[in-house]
Design a protein around this motif. Structure first.
Motif, mmCIF file in Angstrom:
data_model
loop_
_atom_site.group_PDB
_atom_site.id
_atom_site.type_symbol
_atom_site.label_atom_id
_atom_site.label_comp_id
_atom_site.label_asym_id
_atom_site.label_seq_id
_atom_site.Cartn_x
_atom_site.Cartn_y
_atom_site.Cartn_z
ATOM 1 N N ARG A 27 95.515 59.860 5.672
ATOM 2 C CA ARG A 27 94.260 59.734 4.928
ATOM 3 C C ARG A 27 94.313 58.581 3.934
ATOM 4 N NH1 ARG A 27 93.248 65.384 2.355
ATOM 5 N NH2 ARG A 27 91.736 64.145 1.175
ATOM 6 N N VAL A 28 95.471 58.380 3.308
ATOM 7 C CA VAL A 28 95.617 57.270 2.366
ATOM 8 C C VAL A 28 95.463 55.939 3.096
ATOM 9 C CG1 VAL A 28 97.275 56.046 0.908
ATOM 10 C CG2 VAL A 28 96.986 58.519 0.663
ATOM 11 N N VAL A 29 96.150 55.783 4.228
ATOM 12 C CA VAL A 29 96.064 54.539 4.995
ATOM 13 C C VAL A 29 94.648 54.340 5.521
ATOM 14 C CG1 VAL A 29 96.875 53.350 7.064
ATOM 15 C CG2 VAL A 29 98.508 54.550 5.596
ATOM 16 N N SER A 30 94.032 55.407 6.003
ATOM 17 C CA SER A 30 92.679 55.321 6.553
ATOM 18 C C SER A 30 91.676 54.864 5.499
ATOM 19 C CB SER A 30 92.268 56.684 7.124
ATOM 20 O OG SER A 30 90.935 56.669 7.547
ATOM 21 N N TRP A 77 92.324 53.176 2.810
ATOM 22 C CA TRP A 77 92.671 51.801 2.438
ATOM 23 C C TRP A 77 91.996 50.808 3.394
ATOM 24 C CZ3 TRP A 77 98.468 50.602 1.068
ATOM 25 C CH2 TRP A 77 98.549 49.338 0.458
ATOM 26 N N VAL A 78 91.937 51.158 4.661
ATOM 27 C CA VAL A 78 91.316 50.299 5.667
ATOM 28 C C VAL A 78 89.798 50.368 5.614
ATOM 29 C CG1 VAL A 78 91.005 50.025 8.175
ATOM 30 C CG2 VAL A 78 93.291 50.391 7.228
ATOM 31 N N ARG A 79 89.260 51.524 5.222
ATOM 32 C CA ARG A 79 87.835 51.818 5.385
ATOM 33 C C ARG A 79 86.990 51.533 4.150
ATOM 34 N NH1 ARG A 79 88.529 56.935 5.882
ATOM 35 N NH2 ARG A 79 87.902 57.429 3.764
ATOM 36 N N GLU A 80 87.482 51.878 2.974
ATOM 37 C CA GLU A 80 86.627 51.865 1.787
ATOM 38 C C GLU A 80 86.493 50.465 1.188
ATOM 39 O OE1 GLU A 80 87.449 54.789 -1.115
ATOM 40 O OE2 GLU A 80 87.260 56.468 0.299
ATOM 41 N N PRO A 81 85.265 50.023 0.896
ATOM 42 C CA PRO A 81 85.028 48.669 0.373
ATOM 43 C C PRO A 81 85.810 48.348 -0.896
ATOM 44 C CG PRO A 81 82.969 49.669 1.067
ATOM 45 C CD PRO A 81 84.001 50.749 1.138
ATOM 46 N N ARG A 82 86.036 49.338 -1.748
ATOM 47 C CA ARG A 82 86.725 49.047 -3.003
ATOM 48 C C ARG A 82 88.195 48.689 -2.791
ATOM 49 N NH1 ARG A 82 87.115 54.534 -6.531
ATOM 50 N NH2 ARG A 82 88.237 53.088 -7.887
ATOM 51 N N PHE A 83 88.722 49.009 -1.621
ATOM 52 C CA PHE A 83 90.122 48.697 -1.331
ATOM 53 C C PHE A 83 90.262 47.624 -0.248
ATOM 54 C CE2 PHE A 83 90.114 53.212 -2.712
ATOM 55 C CZ PHE A 83 90.806 53.041 -3.908
ATOM 56 N N THR A 84 89.149 47.003 0.130
ATOM 57 C CA THR A 84 89.189 45.943 1.149
ATOM 58 C C THR A 84 88.523 44.677 0.610
ATOM 59 O OG1 THR A 84 87.104 46.698 2.140
ATOM 60 C CG2 THR A 84 89.134 47.586 3.063
ATOM 61 N N LEU A 122 87.492 50.939 17.504
ATOM 62 C CA LEU A 122 86.745 52.165 17.803
ATOM 63 C C LEU A 122 87.177 53.305 16.891
ATOM 64 C CD1 LEU A 122 84.894 53.973 19.497
ATOM 65 C CD2 LEU A 122 86.787 54.236 21.125
ATOM 66 N N LEU A 123 88.492 53.482 16.734
ATOM 67 C CA LEU A 123 88.995 54.582 15.912
ATOM 68 C C LEU A 123 88.587 54.426 14.453
ATOM 69 C CD1 LEU A 123 92.569 55.131 17.403
ATOM 70 C CD2 LEU A 123 90.539 56.558 17.702
ATOM 71 N N GLU A 124 88.588 53.201 13.953
ATOM 72 C CA GLU A 124 88.177 52.998 12.562
ATOM 73 C C GLU A 124 86.711 53.341 12.376
ATOM 74 O OE1 GLU A 124 89.276 49.114 11.189
ATOM 75 O OE2 GLU A 124 91.409 49.429 11.591
ATOM 76 N N GLY A 125 85.872 53.021 13.374
ATOM 77 C CA GLY A 125 84.457 53.388 13.285
ATOM 78 C C GLY A 125 84.264 54.893 13.302
ATOM 79 N N LEU A 126 84.979 55.592 14.179
ATOM 80 C CA LEU A 126 84.886 57.050 14.244
ATOM 81 C C LEU A 126 85.431 57.688 12.970
ATOM 82 C CD1 LEU A 126 86.044 57.601 17.936
ATOM 83 C CD2 LEU A 126 83.702 57.738 17.052
ATOM 84 N N ASP A 127 86.499 57.106 12.436
ATOM 85 C CA ASP A 127 87.091 57.626 11.207
ATOM 86 C C ASP A 127 86.118 57.502 10.039
ATOM 87 O OD1 ASP A 127 89.500 58.526 9.624
ATOM 88 O OD2 ASP A 127 89.107 56.599 8.651
ATOM 89 N N ALA A 128 85.367 56.403 10.004
ATOM 90 C CA ALA A 128 84.381 56.228 8.925
ATOM 91 C C ALA A 128 83.320 57.315 8.990
ATOM 92 C CB ALA A 128 83.737 54.846 9.034
#
Length: 279
Positions: free
Chosen positions: A98-101, A103-110, A234-240
């Protein structure tokens, strides 16, 4: 009877093929047949007691013995022995993932282009804040040390933390990688078993793959890279989407019924030897 015999043969053939890569792994790590048999007996007994009780009746050791072919004494002994295998704790994996996910997904950490930023250890948008939001009640230092040990992050000389890979995939830790055998393979088999038992196509779970037999080996590196890139996207989109609906950050007392849900993607390849020419 003929149908039952054919079904038994089909299950046996499928089980033999399913077990082959697993047995290779077990032999490589000196996990003997007797150890495998012990685990299998325990799982048979547990499944019979937990999943096959008659409607309106309590689970019965006698019924479990009939279903499994074990004796009543064996079932009693197996169920009375201490055992942690059926209750493997996935909290460690879930929190790190969840932490890694996030980090990749949220605008404040990208950054503006969606690349995970290199984070300061402290601060409003730092690593400690990321763990506070998505790592449960585990101290941020403990999460950092574990992610670094597994090769997911790198602590730079200036003290900032860089994400090495966009998914939580432990590269070095054998125990952590074996945990995927318990979770990922079990989920895939559950999906296949669900689809076998369901005659209604609308109730089936998505299970598809793409496969070709005549690909030259020199083309494999390019396909590995292409499939990995597209699968990760694809996985990052589904995870979001799942993150928007996840109740994990809501106090548990406010939860209603919840479900564990996800999609898994895997890559496979096998080099087929060229047939020997006839003399």
């Amino acid at each position: 009877m003929l149908e039952d015999t054919a079904l038994t043969q089909a299950l046996g053939a499928a089980l033999a093929r399913l077990l082959r890569p697993l047995v290779r792994l077990m032999l490589k790590h000196s996990f003997s047949y007797s150890a495998f048999e012990s685990v299998a007996k325990r799982v048979y007994a547990e499944c019979a007691m937990e999943d096959f009780a008659l409607p309106g009746r309590k689970p019965s050791v006698s019924r479990a013995a009939i279903l499994t072919g074990l004796t009543r004494k064996e079932v009693n002994t197996l169920l009375s022995e201490p055992w942690s295998g059926s209750n493997a704790d996935s909290t460690h994996y879930n929190r790190a993932a969840r932490v890694v996910s996030a980090w990749v997904r949220e605008p404040r950490f990208t950054s503006a282009d969606g690349t995970p930023r290199i984070l300061a250890l402290e601060g409003a948008d730092g690593f400690t804040e990321l763990v506070r939001l998505h790592g449960g009640d585990v101290p941020s230092r403990a999460v950092l040390d574990e992610l670094a040990r597994l090769g997911s992050v790198r602590v730079r000389d200036d003290g900032r933390v860089a994400l090495v890979q966009r998914a939580f995939v432990p590269n070095e830790d054998m125990i952590a990688k074996i945990s995927f055998l318990a979770t990922d393979v079990a989920d895939l088999v559950e999906t296949i078993a669900h689809n076998i038992e369901r005659r209604d196509a609308a109730a089936a779970r998505y299970q598809r793959r793409v496969m070709h037999h005549g690909i030259p080996p020199e083309a494999l590196p390019a396909f590995r890279a292409l499939s990995g890139k597209q699968a990760q996207k694809l996985l990052e989109g589904l995870d979001a989407w799942l993150a928007e609906h996840d109740l994990s950050d809501v106090p548990e007392e406010d939860w209603g019924a919840t479900a564990r849900v996800g999609v898994g993607i895997y890559y496979f390849e096998e080099i087929v030897p060229q047939p020997e020419s006839a003399p």
